[in-house]
Design an enzyme around this catalytic site. Structure first.
Site, PDB file in Angstrom:
ATOM      1  N   VAL A  30       0.828  -1.203   0.000  1.00  0.00           N
ATOM      2  CA  VAL A  30       0.000   0.000   0.000  1.00  0.00           C
ATOM      3  C   VAL A  30       0.865   1.257   0.000  1.00  0.00           C
ATOM      4  O   VAL A  30       0.659   2.174  -0.801  1.00  0.00           O
ATOM      5  CB  VAL A  30      -0.952  -0.035   1.215  1.00  0.00           C
ATOM      6  CG1 VAL A  30      -1.655   1.293   1.409  1.00  0.00           C
ATOM      7  CG2 VAL A  30      -1.975  -1.141   1.029  1.00  0.00           C
TER       8      VAL A  30
ATOM      9  N   GLU B 153      -3.210  -6.692  -5.145  1.00  0.00           N
ATOM     10  CA  GLU B 153      -1.882  -7.065  -5.622  1.00  0.00           C
ATOM     11  C   GLU B 153      -2.038  -7.548  -7.069  1.00  0.00           C
ATOM     12  O   GLU B 153      -3.032  -8.182  -7.419  1.00  0.00           O
ATOM     13  CB  GLU B 153      -1.303  -8.183  -4.765  1.00  0.00           C
ATOM     14  CG  GLU B 153      -1.030  -7.718  -3.353  1.00  0.00           C
ATOM     15  CD  GLU B 153      -0.366  -8.795  -2.492  1.00  0.00           C
ATOM     16  OE1 GLU B 153       0.185  -9.751  -3.039  1.00  0.00           O
ATOM     17  OE2 GLU B 153      -0.416  -8.639  -1.262  1.00  0.00           O
TER      18      GLU B 153
ATOM     19  N   LYS C  72     -13.670  -0.489   4.845  1.00  0.00           N
ATOM     20  CA  LYS C  72     -12.598  -1.315   4.297  1.00  0.00           C
ATOM     21  C   LYS C  72     -12.776  -2.782   4.692  1.00  0.00           C
ATOM     22  O   LYS C  72     -12.688  -3.696   3.875  1.00  0.00           O
ATOM     23  CB  LYS C  72     -11.253  -0.762   4.791  1.00  0.00           C
ATOM     24  CG  LYS C  72     -10.080  -1.672   4.656  1.00  0.00           C
ATOM     25  CD  LYS C  72      -9.641  -1.817   3.212  1.00  0.00           C
ATOM     26  CE  LYS C  72      -8.632  -2.914   3.080  1.00  0.00           C
ATOM     27  NZ  LYS C  72      -7.858  -2.884   1.904  1.00  0.00           N
TER      28      LYS C  72
ATOM     29  N   CYS D 127      -4.527 -10.177   2.890  1.00  0.00           N
ATOM     30  CA  CYS D 127      -5.639  -9.315   3.311  1.00  0.00           C
ATOM     31  C   CYS D 127      -6.908 -10.067   3.707  1.00  0.00           C
ATOM     32  O   CYS D 127      -7.360  -9.941   4.841  1.00  0.00           O
ATOM     33  CB  CYS D 127      -5.956  -8.323   2.209  1.00  0.00           C
ATOM     34  SG  CYS D 127      -4.521  -7.359   1.750  1.00  0.00           S
TER      35      CYS D 127
HETATM   36  C1  UGA Z   1      -7.897  -7.718  -1.699  1.00  0.00           C
HETATM   37  C2  UGA Z   1      -9.017  -6.808  -2.199  1.00  0.00           C
HETATM   38  O1  UGA Z   1      -9.520  -7.296  -3.450  1.00  0.00           O
HETATM   39  C3  UGA Z   1      -8.533  -5.378  -2.380  1.00  0.00           C
HETATM   40  O2  UGA Z   1      -9.618  -4.541  -2.748  1.00  0.00           O
HETATM   41  C4  UGA Z   1      -7.943  -4.903  -1.050  1.00  0.00           C
HETATM   42  O3  UGA Z   1      -7.421  -3.582  -1.161  1.00  0.00           O
HETATM   43  C5  UGA Z   1      -6.812  -5.838  -0.625  1.00  0.00           C
HETATM   44  O4  UGA Z   1      -7.332  -7.168  -0.492  1.00  0.00           O
HETATM   45  C6  UGA Z   1      -6.284  -5.330   0.686  1.00  0.00           C
HETATM   46  O5  UGA Z   1      -7.016  -5.366   1.664  1.00  0.00           O
HETATM   47  O6  UGA Z   1      -5.176  -4.794   0.715  1.00  0.00           O
HETATM   48  P1  UGA Z   1      -5.794  -8.963  -2.847  1.00  0.00           P
HETATM   49  O7  UGA Z   1      -5.580  -9.609  -1.513  1.00  0.00           O
HETATM   50  O8  UGA Z   1      -4.657  -8.365  -3.576  1.00  0.00           O
HETATM   51  O9  UGA Z   1      -6.882  -7.777  -2.715  1.00  0.00           O
HETATM   52  O10 UGA Z   1      -6.402 -10.087  -3.790  1.00  0.00           O
HETATM   53  P2  UGA Z   1      -7.807 -10.414  -4.485  1.00  0.00           P
HETATM   54  O11 UGA Z   1      -7.679 -10.234  -5.930  1.00  0.00           O
HETATM   55  O12 UGA Z   1      -8.925  -9.746  -3.817  1.00  0.00           O
HETATM   56  O13 UGA Z   1      -7.905 -11.990  -4.179  1.00  0.00           O
HETATM   57  C7  UGA Z   1      -7.986 -12.474  -2.845  1.00  0.00           C
HETATM   58  C8  UGA Z   1      -8.120 -13.978  -2.835  1.00  0.00           C
HETATM   59  O14 UGA Z   1      -9.392 -14.389  -3.318  1.00  0.00           O
HETATM   60  C9  UGA Z   1      -7.089 -14.693  -3.722  1.00  0.00           C
HETATM   61  O15 UGA Z   1      -6.628 -15.846  -3.065  1.00  0.00           O
HETATM   62  C10 UGA Z   1      -7.875 -15.058  -4.958  1.00  0.00           C
HETATM   63  O16 UGA Z   1      -7.364 -16.181  -5.646  1.00  0.00           O
HETATM   64  C11 UGA Z   1      -9.235 -15.370  -4.346  1.00  0.00           C
HETATM   65  N1  UGA Z   1     -10.338 -15.230  -5.323  1.00  0.00           N
HETATM   66  C12 UGA Z   1     -10.679 -14.018  -5.812  1.00  0.00           C
HETATM   67  C13 UGA Z   1     -11.031 -16.366  -5.721  1.00  0.00           C
HETATM   68  O17 UGA Z   1     -10.738 -17.495  -5.280  1.00  0.00           O
HETATM   69  N2  UGA Z   1     -12.066 -16.228  -6.606  1.00  0.00           N
HETATM   70  C14 UGA Z   1     -12.424 -15.024  -7.124  1.00  0.00           C
HETATM   71  O18 UGA Z   1     -13.391 -14.975  -7.924  1.00  0.00           O
HETATM   72  C15 UGA Z   1     -11.709 -13.894  -6.708  1.00  0.00           C
END
Ligand code: UGA
Length: 445
Positions: free
Chosen positions: A11, A155, A207, A263
Site C-alpha cells: 500500500v 496485488e 474497508k 488481506c
Molecule cells: C484484496 C481486495 O480485493 C482489495 O480490494 C484490497 O485492497 C486488498 O485485499 C487489501 O485489503 O489490501 P488482494 O488480496 O490483492 O486484494 O487479492 P484479491 O484479488 O482480492 O484476491 C484475494 C483472494 O481471493 C485470492 O486468493 C484469490 O485467488 C481469491 N479469489 C478471488 C477467488 O478465489 N475467486 C475469485 O473470484 C476472486
C-alpha cells in the site's frame, strides 16, 4: 504539496509512487535499511506489474525519494501517510496495531503545524480517533488533522487500481483534513471517480466490510461448486448465470482452492474478532472464514485421493503464489497442499513464474524447477494452484510426455475440460467433474 509516506509495503509503496506520478513531491520511509537501499536504486522489493518503471521515471524527475529516517522529511511535510503493516496479532485473530502506534511515536516530535496525518493502513474502527488522541498527548500545542483513507488496491493490478479506483473513501473530523485529501485526489475526481466523505470510523469499517463481502462471495461460490459436483452442475455456467444479475455482479465468483493473501484471511479474522468484542457478532463472516479453512484442507485431500497410495509418488505443484501476477505466498492455498503432500512422504516438485524465491525458502526440500515441463518430470500428477497465464498456455503434449502418469488436477479451472482429456490426461477440476465429459458438456464449453 509535500508528502511523506511511512511504510513501503504494497500500500505505501504504490501510494507513494502513484502520488509522485500525479506530480507531488513524495518521500517514502522505511525502517529496514536493506529495503531502503534497494528502493534508492529504484528496485522494487515486490513484484508488481508496472511499478518499477513508474518508480524509476518519477525518481529521475526528482519527485520520488526513499529514506530510512523520519526526521529527514516529516518536519517539512504537509501530509504524512501511515501505511505500516497491520498483521494479525499473536492470537491469530485481532489486528496488531503495534507498528501503527510505534510510527506515531516516531513522527509526532517532527510534525509541523497544520499537518494532515492520513491513515492508509487497514485498522479497526476507532483507531484513527486513538491516533488523533495520541498525537494530541505527545504534542499538546500542535494544530493537526487526521483522515482515514483506506486503500482498496489489489496485488497484481495495484497501479491500475490506484489510478482508476471504483471510489476514494475519506473519513474526516474537520475541513482541513477534507480539503487536503480532496486536493491529493483531484486528478481522480476530475476523472469522475466517486469520492465519499464521512466519519473516521465509517471509513475504517468500510474497508473491512468490503474485504469481508468479497471473501464471502468467494466462499459462497466455492460451496456452490461443491454442490455442482453432487448434481452434475457446472460451476462456470452457474457463476456466469448468477453474475449476469446486476444485483449480484460477475466479479469474485471464480470457484477455486480458497482465498489467500495478506488481506482477506487477516481482515476477515480481525473483523470477526472485533465485532464479537463490541457485541455485534458477524455470523456470515465467521462462516466465511470456516468454509475457507475447511476448503484449503479439502483441496489437499482431493490431491491425495487422486494419487492413491502416496508411496513412491511424485506430485508437481504448478503455482504457489496466492493468485497470479504477484510473488506473494502469504496464506496461499498452495501451502496446505504442499504441507500435506510432504507429510505423506510424496516427492514434491514445483514451479511458479514469480514466487519461487520466497517459496523455496519455506520449502527447501521441494525441487523447484525453472519451467512447468521440468517440474512435471516423472510426476504422477500435476496440480494447478495459481491461475498464471503461463499455465493456461501449457503445451499439453509436452507436459504429458514429461509425466509418469498424465493426471491433471486443475484447482483454478483454467482449462476447458475437453482439452486435457483430448491429450490423454485424466482431468480433475472444481465444480464440474464427472467421470467423463458428455457430448452435452463438450457442446456447452
Ligand atoms: C484484496 C481486495 O480485493 C482489495 O480490494 C484490497 O485492497 C486488498 O485485499 C487489501 O485489503 O489490501 P488482494 O488480496 O490483492 O486484494 O487479492 P484479491 O484479488 O482480492 O484476491 C484475494 C483472494 O481471493 C485470492 O486468493 C484469490 O485467488 C481469491 N479469489 C478471488 C477467488 O478465489 N475467486 C475469485 O473470484 C476472486
Amino acid at each position: 504539496m509535500i508528502i511523506t509516506i511511512i511504510g513501503t509495503g504494497y500500500v505505501g509503496l504504490v501510494t507513494g509512487v502513484c502520488l509522485s506520478e500525479f506530480g507531488f513531491d513524495v518521500t517514502c520511509i522505511d525502517n529496514q535499511p536493506e529495503k531502503v537501499a534497494l528502493l534508492q536504486k529504484n528496485i522494487s522489493p515486490i513484484y508488481e506489474p508496472g511499478l518499477e518503471q513508474m518508480m524509476r521515471s518519477n525518481a529521475d524527475e526528482g519527485r520520488l525519494h526513499f529514506e530510512g529516517d523520519v526526521s529527514a522529511c516529516v518536519p517539512g511535510s504537509d501530509v504524512v501517510f501511515l501505511a505500516v503493516g497491520t498483521p494479525s496479532a499473536d492470537n491469530g485473530e485481532d489486528v496488531d496495531l503495534r507498528y501503527v502506534f510505534a510510527a506515531i511515536e516516531d513522527i509526532a516530535p517532527h510534525l509541523k503545524d497544520g499537518v494532515v496525518v492520513i491513515v492508509k493502513c487497514t485498522v479497526v474502527p476507532g483507531t484513527s480517533k486513538r491516533i488523533h488522541d495520541r498525537i494530541g498527548e505527545l504534542r499538546p500545542d500542535l494544530d493537526f488533522s487526521v483522515v482515514s483513507n483506506p486503500e482498496f488496491l489489489r496485488e497484481g493490478s495495484a497501479i491500475q487500481d490506484f489510478m482508476r479506483p471504483d471510489r476514494v473513501v475519506l473519513g474526516i473530523h474537520d475541513d482541513r483534513g477534507r480539503m487536503a485529501a480532496e486536493q491529493l485526489y483531484r486528478p481522480l475526481k476530475l476523472q469522475d471517480t466517486p469520492i465519499t466523505v464521512g466519519s473516521l470510523a465509517g471509513a475504517e469499517l468500510s474497508k473491512y466490510a468490503a474485504n469481508a463481502f468479497l471473501a464471502m462471495k468467494v466462499s459462497f461460490i466455492n460451496q456452490i461448486a461443491d454442490l455442482c459436483e453432487k448434481v452434475d452442475g457446472n460451476i462456470i455456467e452457474v457463476s456466469e448465470i448468477i453474475g449476469l444479475d446486476g444485483r449480484i455482479g460477475d466479479k469474485f465468483l471464480r470457484a477455486g482452492p480458497g482465498f489467500g493473501g495478506s488481506c482477506f484471511p487477516k481482515d476477515t479474522r480481525a473483523l470477526a474478532a472485533f465485532a464479537r468484542k463490541v457485541g455485534a457478532p458477524q455470523d456470515l463472516v465467521e462462516a466465511t472464514i470456516e468454509v475457507n479453512e475447511d476448503r484449503k484442507r479439502r483441496m489437499a485431500e482431493r490431491v491425495l485421493d487422486a494419487i492413491g497410495d502416496p508411496t513412491g509418488k511424485t506430485v508437481t505443484i504448478l503455482g504457489v503464489a496466492f493468485k497470479s501476477d504477484t510473488d506473494d505466498i502469504r496464506e496461499s492455498p498452495a501451502l496446505p497442499v504442499l504441507d500435506m503432500l510432504i507429510e505423506k512422504g510424496v516427492n514434491v516438485r514445483a514451479f511458479d513464474p514469480k514466487a519461487t524465491e520466497p517459496a523455496a525458502k519455506l520449502y527447501p526440500d521441494v525441487v523447484w524447477a525453472g519451467d512447468p515441463y521440468e517440474a512435471a518430470l516423472g510426476a504422477h500428477a500435476v496440480v494447478i494452484m495459481t491461475e498464471w497465464n503461463v499455465l493456461r498456455a501449457l503445451e499439453l503434449d509436452r507436459l504429458r510426455d514429461a509425466m509418469a502418469v498424465p493426471l491433471m488436477i486443475d484447482l483454478r479451472n483454467i482449462h476447458k475440460r475437453k482439452e486435457p482429456t483430448r491429450f490423454g490426461f485424466s482431468y480433475i477440476s472444481i465444480g464440474r467433474d464427472r467421470a467423463e465429459p458428455t457430448e452435452l458438456d463438450t457442446a456447452a464449453e
